[in-house]
Scaffold this motif. Structure first.
Motif, PDB file in Angstrom:
ATOM      1  N   ILE A   1     -20.701  -1.226 -61.872  1.00 40.56           N
ATOM      2  CA  ILE A   1     -21.288   0.000 -62.403  1.00 40.56           C
ATOM      3  C   ILE A   1     -22.807  -0.111 -62.459  1.00 40.56           C
ATOM      4  N   GLY A   2     -23.486   1.011 -62.178  1.00 42.19           N
ATOM      5  CA  GLY A   2     -24.937   1.048 -62.272  1.00 42.19           C
ATOM      6  C   GLY A   2     -25.501   2.224 -61.498  1.00 42.19           C
ATOM      7  N   PRO A   3     -26.807   2.311 -61.363  1.00 37.55           N
ATOM      8  CA  PRO A   3     -27.424   3.397 -60.585  1.00 37.55           C
ATOM      9  C   PRO A   3     -27.127   3.243 -59.103  1.00 37.55           C
ATOM     10  N   VAL A   4     -27.021   4.366 -58.402  1.00 33.86           N
ATOM     11  CA  VAL A   4     -26.750   4.332 -56.961  1.00 33.86           C
ATOM     12  C   VAL A   4     -27.742   5.238 -56.248  1.00 33.86           C
ATOM     13  N   ALA A   5     -27.846   5.049 -54.930  1.00 30.05           N
ATOM     14  CA  ALA A   5     -28.879   5.724 -54.141  1.00 30.05           C
ATOM     15  C   ALA A   5     -28.680   7.238 -54.082  1.00 30.05           C
ATOM     16  N   VAL A   6     -27.460   7.696 -53.792  1.00 29.00           N
ATOM     17  CA  VAL A   6     -27.231   9.129 -53.574  1.00 29.00           C
ATOM     18  C   VAL A   6     -27.456   9.927 -54.857  1.00 29.00           C
ATOM     19  N   VAL A   7     -26.985   9.401 -55.994  1.00 33.09           N
ATOM     20  CA  VAL A   7     -27.204  10.091 -57.280  1.00 33.09           C
ATOM     21  C   VAL A   7     -28.694  10.151 -57.597  1.00 33.09           C
ATOM     22  N   SER A   8     -29.399   9.049 -57.346  1.00 31.32           N
ATOM     23  CA  SER A   8     -30.848   9.022 -57.567  1.00 31.32           C
ATOM     24  C   SER A   8     -31.549  10.056 -56.699  1.00 31.32           C
ATOM     25  N   LEU A   9     -31.087  10.181 -55.451  1.00 32.76           N
ATOM     26  CA  LEU A   9     -31.671  11.180 -54.545  1.00 32.76           C
ATOM     27  C   LEU A   9     -31.406  12.598 -55.058  1.00 32.76           C
ATOM     28  N   LEU A  10     -30.179  12.873 -55.510  1.00 33.42           N
ATOM     29  CA  LEU A  10     -29.844  14.202 -56.023  1.00 33.42           C
ATOM     30  C   LEU A  10     -30.745  14.579 -57.193  1.00 33.42           C
ATOM     31  N   LEU A  11     -30.956  13.625 -58.109  1.00 33.66           N
ATOM     32  CA  LEU A  11     -31.807  13.899 -59.272  1.00 33.66           C
ATOM     33  C   LEU A  11     -33.250  14.166 -58.841  1.00 33.66           C
ATOM     34  N   SER A  12     -33.767  13.319 -57.945  1.00 29.18           N
ATOM     35  CA  SER A  12     -35.167  13.470 -57.526  1.00 29.18           C
ATOM     36  C   SER A  12     -35.380  14.704 -56.660  1.00 29.18           C
ATOM     37  N   ALA A  13     -34.306  15.206 -56.030  1.00 24.28           N
ATOM     38  CA  ALA A  13     -34.438  16.385 -55.169  1.00 24.28           C
ATOM     39  C   ALA A  13     -34.334  17.687 -55.945  1.00 24.28           C
ATOM     40  N   MET A  14     -33.579  17.684 -57.043  1.00 19.87           N
ATOM     41  CA  MET A  14     -33.283  18.946 -57.727  1.00 19.87           C
ATOM     42  C   MET A  14     -34.088  19.157 -59.004  1.00 19.87           C
ATOM     43  N   ILE A  15     -34.260  18.110 -59.797  1.00 17.30           N
ATOM     44  CA  ILE A  15     -34.929  18.294 -61.099  1.00 17.30           C
ATOM     45  C   ILE A  15     -36.419  18.591 -60.965  1.00 17.30           C
ATOM     46  N   PRO A  16     -37.157  18.003 -59.995  1.00 13.79           N
ATOM     47  CA  PRO A  16     -38.571  18.367 -59.849  1.00 13.79           C
ATOM     48  C   PRO A  16     -38.817  19.843 -59.566  1.00 13.79           C
ATOM     49  N   LYS A  17     -37.775  20.580 -59.153  1.00 13.44           N
ATOM     50  CA  LYS A  17     -37.936  22.022 -58.973  1.00 13.44           C
ATOM     51  C   LYS A  17     -38.080  22.738 -60.311  1.00 13.44           C
TER      52      LYS A  17
END
Length: 495
Positions: free
Chosen positions: A150-166
């Motif tokens: 268990i831990g942080p993963v690449a795709v989830v990190s990408l989703l957060l960085s792609a959507m929340i900065p909007k």
């Protein structure tokens, strides 16, 4: 020889007597079925379904329904909610030795990856390590998979960085960005837990395998392109994720500002990590070499930068790194990703229980400065190869990461960002499954079109467009298949 069903045999005898008798018999049978349908009991109320669902998922296992004494119900409830209470009674020292070795190997890979994924999510590096402490501990007492890491993963990190900065720019208002990250993590955990309690895990099966293959492949390329910022030492970069925008930003930056030392440092260690991975694949006994390579790269590159003062010559470094225990983030909430490995070991995973466990770990994680965590396939593979016996390896990993947070974070001040980029790049080939795409093409051309749609949606649109295309195409494909099945059923009945 096979036996003939009684009803069929009786019907054949009646048909031998004549057509009138056969028609009368069929009419009588139809009448009996109609009476049975009309007199069938009413379906249970929604609250009764929810109650029985919760009991089946976390409260009382099948043994509780088969005559277990009433006095054992509290014990069965706790064992259903916390599986560690059940298998922990038979835990042996030999298993602990294997779990410790697997946990330490896992931590050596987890620490640099967690820092890199936090950077991908536009968060300070400590939040990646926080996410590798609390969620694994929660999962260890509530989860049922022995191998999942268990831990942080690449795709989830990408989703957060792609959507929340909007919604909020992390560079302009980092505090607000962090609040939204924790709130998203809280609601992610809430939905996961509710899906598990309502036994809705089957909904994931509606997302076709082809759509997942296409989406993951496109996401891997997008993540790789995002790492060009760290690999080239760029200070300014586009917030968009599509290929055209990213390559345009890179070309523009190459004419204005970039530092070759970052590229040399990052590529050198990327080649080193890939070579160690090749060695590990050729000789399975040397699995620990590629697992240790990212941490070794971080330590060695940090020493090189510190001793040569390379940060004064354009090499971008981490700088901001806060150590210590996970701080509480309750006040920051704003209410406005193991089945394959289980089958290898010969035991069954309940997907609904897994969703409940991951849901609660993300809920607790959102309250302790963690962002969304799930199972990492690459780290799970390392955990499995290292010989883990139980989820104790997750506990060992979490404790090791916690010790690093308490004692060693200051030493990572000079870690070059190019190394974090190279570590993420080295993990991406596992997300691109070319063989799966080729097999999809051979088996079903329409399914391959769905795969391409999700792939190009991520690549030339955005992450959310690719995800939306994957879901819509999957539902459309499901609808077509159901329609074909219905047509075949009608044709068969008319024969």
């Amino acid at each position: 020889m096979g036996t003939i069903p009684a009803d069929t045999f009786a019907l054949e005898l009646k048909q031998m007597d004549g057509p009138d008798v056969a028609v009368a018999s069929a009419t009588a049978a139809a009448s009996e079925r109609a009476k049975w349908l009309l007199s069938s009991p009413n379906p249970p109320a929604p609250w009764q379904e929810l109650s029985s669902s919760i009991k089946e998922t976390v409260c009382f296992p099948a043994a509780a329904k088969n005559g277990q004494p009433q006095a054992n119900r509290p014990v069965l409830f706790l064992q259903g909610l916390f599986p560690i209470l059940k298998w922990g009674r038979n835990y042996k020292a030999t298993k602990f030795k294997n779990d410790v070795m697997a946990g330490l190997t896992l931590a050596s890979l987890c620490i640099p990856q967690s820092i890199g994924y936090a950077n991908l999510a536009k968060l300070d590096p400590q939040y990646g390590l926080y996410t590798s402490v609390v969620p694994p501990l929660i999962y260890a007492v509530m989860g049922s998979s022995r191998e999942i890491a268990i831990g942080p993963v690449a795709v989830v990190s990408l989703l957060l960085s792609a959507m929340i900065p909007k919604l909020v720019d992390p560079n302009v208002d980092p505090a607000a960005y962090l609040r939204i990250i924790f709130t998203v993590t809280f609601f992610t955990g809430t939905f996961q837990a509710l899906f598990g309690l309502f036994r809705l895990g089957f909904l994931i099966d509606f997302l076709s395998h082809a759509a997942i293959v296409g989406f993951m492949g496109g996401a891997a390329i997008v993540i790789g392109l995002q790492q060009l910022k760290g690999l080239l030492g760029l200070s300014h970069f586009t917030t968009k994720t599509d290929v055209v925008s990213v390559l345009g930003a890179v070309v523009k930056a190459l004419h204005e500002e970039w530092y070759p030392l970052n590229f040399v440092l990052g590529c050198s260690f990327l080649i080193f990590i890939l070579i160690t991975r090749f060695i590990g694949r050729r000789n399975k006994k040397l699995f620990w070499i590629p697992a240790m390579a990212p941490l070794f790269s971080v330590i060695l590159s940090t020493l090189i930068v510190y001793l040569t003062k390379a940060d004064r010559h354009g090499v971008k470094i981490v700088k901001h790194f806060k150590g210590g225990l996970n701080p509480s983030s309750v006040h920051q909430l704003n209410f406005g990703v193991g089945r394959s490995f289980a089958s290898i070991k010969g035991y069954h995973l309940d997907g609904n229980k897994e969703m409940v466990a991951m849901g609660f770990m993300n809920i607790v994680g959102s309250l302790t400065s963690c962002y969304t965590a799930t199972g990492s396939f690459s780290r799970t593979a390392v955990n499995f190869t290292a010989g883990c016996e139980t989820v104790v390896s997750n506990i060992v990993m979490a404790i090791t990461v916690l010790i690093s947070l308490l004692l060693f974070t200051r030493l990572l001040y000079y870690t070059p960002l190019a190394i974090l980029a190279s570590i993420i790049l080295s993990a991406l080939p596992g997300l691109i499954d070319v063989n799966a795409a080729y097999n999809i093409w051979k088996v079903d051309k329409l399914d391959f079109v769905i795969c391409l749609g999700a792939f190009f949606g991520v690549l030339f649109g955005s992450v959310e467009i690719g995800l939306l295309v994957a879901v819509i195409f999957s539902l459309f494909y499901l609808y077509i298949n159901i329609d074909v099945i219905n047509i075949l059923d009608v044709s068969y009945l008319n024969l």
